[in-house]
Design a protein around this motif. Structure first.
Motif, PDB file in Angstrom:
ATOM      1  N   VAL A 169      -1.392 -23.159  -8.443  1.00 36.28           N
ATOM      2  CA  VAL A 169      -0.310 -23.186  -7.456  1.00 36.28           C
ATOM      3  C   VAL A 169      -0.824 -23.900  -6.213  1.00 36.28           C
ATOM      4  O   VAL A 169      -1.575 -23.340  -5.421  1.00 36.28           O
ATOM      5  CB  VAL A 169       0.162 -21.761  -7.099  1.00 36.28           C
ATOM      6  N   ASN A 170      -0.421 -25.122  -6.048  1.00 36.15           N
ATOM      7  CA  ASN A 170      -0.985 -25.964  -4.984  1.00 36.15           C
ATOM      8  C   ASN A 170      -0.229 -25.772  -3.674  1.00 36.15           C
ATOM      9  O   ASN A 170       0.463 -26.667  -3.196  1.00 36.15           O
ATOM     10  CB  ASN A 170      -0.965 -27.426  -5.424  1.00 36.15           C
ATOM     11  N   THR A 171      -0.388 -24.571  -3.082  1.00 38.72           N
ATOM     12  CA  THR A 171       0.156 -24.317  -1.755  1.00 38.72           C
ATOM     13  C   THR A 171      -1.015 -24.082  -0.803  1.00 38.72           C
ATOM     14  O   THR A 171      -2.094 -23.656  -1.233  1.00 38.72           O
ATOM     15  CB  THR A 171       1.064 -23.071  -1.746  1.00 38.72           C
ATOM     16  N   PRO A 172      -0.841 -24.359   0.490  1.00 36.85           N
ATOM     17  CA  PRO A 172      -1.949 -24.160   1.434  1.00 36.85           C
ATOM     18  C   PRO A 172      -2.527 -22.748   1.388  1.00 36.85           C
ATOM     19  O   PRO A 172      -3.746 -22.563   1.439  1.00 36.85           O
ATOM     20  CB  PRO A 172      -1.303 -24.465   2.790  1.00 36.85           C
ATOM     21  N   GLU A 173      -1.651 -21.754   1.288  1.00 33.31           N
ATOM     22  CA  GLU A 173      -2.107 -20.362   1.270  1.00 33.31           C
ATOM     23  C   GLU A 173      -2.972 -20.077   0.050  1.00 33.31           C
ATOM     24  O   GLU A 173      -4.034 -19.458   0.151  1.00 33.31           O
ATOM     25  CB  GLU A 173      -0.896 -19.429   1.288  1.00 33.31           C
ATOM     26  N   CYS A 174      -2.530 -20.548  -1.107  1.00 37.91           N
ATOM     27  CA  CYS A 174      -3.293 -20.320  -2.329  1.00 37.91           C
ATOM     28  C   CYS A 174      -4.618 -21.064  -2.310  1.00 37.91           C
ATOM     29  O   CYS A 174      -5.662 -20.513  -2.676  1.00 37.91           O
ATOM     30  CB  CYS A 174      -2.484 -20.742  -3.554  1.00 37.91           C
ATOM     31  N   MET A 175      -4.598 -22.310  -1.888  1.00 37.61           N
ATOM     32  CA  MET A 175      -5.824 -23.095  -1.888  1.00 37.61           C
ATOM     33  C   MET A 175      -6.847 -22.526  -0.908  1.00 37.61           C
ATOM     34  O   MET A 175      -8.052 -22.528  -1.184  1.00 37.61           O
ATOM     35  CB  MET A 175      -5.513 -24.558  -1.564  1.00 37.61           C
ATOM     36  N   GLU A 176      -6.376 -22.029   0.224  1.00 35.18           N
ATOM     37  CA  GLU A 176      -7.295 -21.397   1.166  1.00 35.18           C
ATOM     38  C   GLU A 176      -7.952 -20.175   0.534  1.00 35.18           C
ATOM     39  O   GLU A 176      -9.168 -19.965   0.667  1.00 35.18           O
ATOM     40  CB  GLU A 176      -6.544 -20.997   2.439  1.00 35.18           C
ATOM     41  N   ARG A 177      -7.152 -19.389  -0.181  1.00 33.51           N
ATOM     42  CA  ARG A 177      -7.701 -18.183  -0.820  1.00 33.51           C
ATOM     43  C   ARG A 177      -8.675 -18.553  -1.943  1.00 33.51           C
ATOM     44  O   ARG A 177      -9.731 -17.933  -2.092  1.00 33.51           O
ATOM     45  CB  ARG A 177      -6.562 -17.315  -1.367  1.00 33.51           C
ATOM     46  N   ILE A 178      -8.347 -19.582  -2.723  1.00 33.60           N
ATOM     47  CA  ILE A 178      -9.233 -20.007  -3.806  1.00 33.60           C
ATOM     48  C   ILE A 178     -10.567 -20.479  -3.232  1.00 33.60           C
ATOM     49  O   ILE A 178     -11.632 -20.188  -3.791  1.00 33.60           O
ATOM     50  CB  ILE A 178      -8.581 -21.119  -4.649  1.00 33.60           C
ATOM     51  N   ARG A 179     -10.530 -21.195  -2.121  1.00 32.56           N
ATOM     52  CA  ARG A 179     -11.788 -21.647  -1.500  1.00 32.56           C
ATOM     53  C   ARG A 179     -12.617 -20.466  -1.015  1.00 32.56           C
ATOM     54  O   ARG A 179     -13.852 -20.484  -1.096  1.00 32.56           O
ATOM     55  CB  ARG A 179     -11.491 -22.617  -0.353  1.00 32.56           C
ATOM     56  N   GLN A 180     -11.964 -19.438  -0.523  1.00 34.21           N
ATOM     57  CA  GLN A 180     -12.692 -18.228  -0.132  1.00 34.21           C
ATOM     58  C   GLN A 180     -13.338 -17.578  -1.351  1.00 34.21           C
ATOM     59  O   GLN A 180     -14.507 -17.171  -1.315  1.00 34.21           O
ATOM     60  CB  GLN A 180     -11.737 -17.237   0.546  1.00 34.21           C
ATOM     61  N   LEU A 181     -12.583 -17.512  -2.442  1.00 33.63           N
ATOM     62  CA  LEU A 181     -13.070 -16.852  -3.645  1.00 33.63           C
ATOM     63  C   LEU A 181     -14.197 -17.645  -4.326  1.00 33.63           C
ATOM     64  O   LEU A 181     -14.972 -17.080  -5.100  1.00 33.63           O
ATOM     65  CB  LEU A 181     -11.916 -16.633  -4.625  1.00 33.63           C
ATOM     66  N   ALA A 182     -14.301 -18.937  -4.028  1.00 36.99           N
ATOM     67  CA  ALA A 182     -15.396 -19.740  -4.580  1.00 36.99           C
ATOM     68  C   ALA A 182     -16.744 -19.306  -4.013  1.00 36.99           C
ATOM     69  O   ALA A 182     -17.797 -19.690  -4.540  1.00 36.99           O
ATOM     70  CB  ALA A 182     -15.156 -21.214  -4.297  1.00 36.99           C
ATOM     71  N   ASN A 183     -16.727 -18.487  -2.963  1.00 40.20           N
ATOM     72  CA  ASN A 183     -17.951 -17.927  -2.381  1.00 40.20           C
ATOM     73  C   ASN A 183     -18.024 -16.425  -2.589  1.00 40.20           C
ATOM     74  O   ASN A 183     -18.791 -15.741  -1.913  1.00 40.20           O
ATOM     75  CB  ASN A 183     -18.005 -18.256  -0.884  1.00 40.20           C
TER      76      ASN A 183
END
Length: 283
Positions: A133-147
């Motif tokens: 789901v390419n929304t700003p909110e989702c991508m921000e959360r995915i980047r957090q979860l990558a750490n």
């Protein structure tokens, strides 16, 4: 859930077929002839008995029918995922059911399911769903979860970012592939993801994947096709290893064709770069 079960769950959701069923879909009924609640009830009955229905594609068919008849009914699948009483295997089937059907108004509840207080495999599965789901909110959360401190969640987020074209995540995945302790299922998922849109720097991973007998033939075939697309002769030794191995016949045939193609490309490039007879370059 055990580590092996979690790995299977993550791989299943990533493939978009939950338990990897192999049956074709039947033609859906006309929208005006179906009852969305009845479809959900049938879906729920199947998902509540995963031991008997894990290889039955009917529950995936039902999601397609629900989406066509009344998309809002799919919110009930989110409720099944969030319900603490749902069996772990049933939750996997539910997460797999939503692949390709995540709607914007589902996001608040799905994002909450990535909270560290939630069970690991649920967080990883939801991370995979959100990464599409390419929304700003989702991508921000995915980047957090990558750490994230949970290796399963971190892996799911990294692969998700790769699929969204994140260059840094791609480099991380390429390096991670060759970590000795990485389970085969994780390595296969990296190869599968890279092969979707192969880049020149993926050759080392994709070449290794062609010769890995632990991988599904489909993944190996995708890696082989990607190597032909990239045209890098560095892959020739791995393709030859695949041809000489006990790989399935269809994989060996693909590798043999790819090997011939790359050798032909290599010879053509050498011919073009060679000076003409007499050593005098053309003007």
């Amino acid at each position: 859930m055990s580590d092996s079960r979690v790995l299977a769950c993550i791989g299943a959701i990533l493939l978009g077929t939950a338990f990897g069923c192999g049956h074709g879909f039947e033609q859906p009924l006309p929208v005006d002839s179906v009852n969305p609640q009845a479809l959900f009830d049938e879906w729920k009955a199947l998902v509540d008995n995963p031991e008997a229905n894990k290889d039955n594609n009917r529950y995936i068919e039902l999601v397609h029918e629900m989406a066509a008849a009344s998309p809002d009914i799919l919110h009930k699948i989110v409720d099944v995922i969030a319900d603490p009483s749902t069996k772990p295997e049933s939750r996997v089937m539910a997460m797999g059911s939503l692949n390709g059907f995540v709607m914007t108004d589902m996001l608040p509840k799905l994002l909450k399911l990535t909270d560290p207080s939630m069970e690991s495999s649920t967080r990883a599965g939801i991370t995979i769903l959100l990464s599409s789901v390419n929304t700003p909110e989702c991508m921000e959360r995915i980047r957090q979860l990558a750490n994230d401190s949970d290796k399963r969640v971190k892996f799911a987020a990294t692969v998700g970012l790769v699929s969204q074209g994140d260059a840094d995540a791609r480099k991380s995945a390429q390096a991670l592939y060759f970590e000795p302790s990485l389970p085969p299922q994780y390595r296969e998922r990296i190869a599968f993801t890279l092969a979707q849109v192969p880049q020149p720097e993926d050759v080392k991973v994709l070449a290794a994947a062609t010769a890995d007998s632990a991988f599904d033939p489909m993944t190996r075939a995708m890696a082989i096709g990607s190597l032909v697309t990239l045209g890098d002769p560095a892959a020739i030794p791995s393709l030859q290893q695949c041809v000489d191995s006990d790989a399935p016949p269809e994989v060996k045939d693909l590798a043999r064709d790819a090997l011939a193609s790359l050798k032909s490309q290599q010879e053509a490039a050498a011919s073009e770069s060679a000076p003409p007879v007499g050593g005098v370059s053309a003007p």
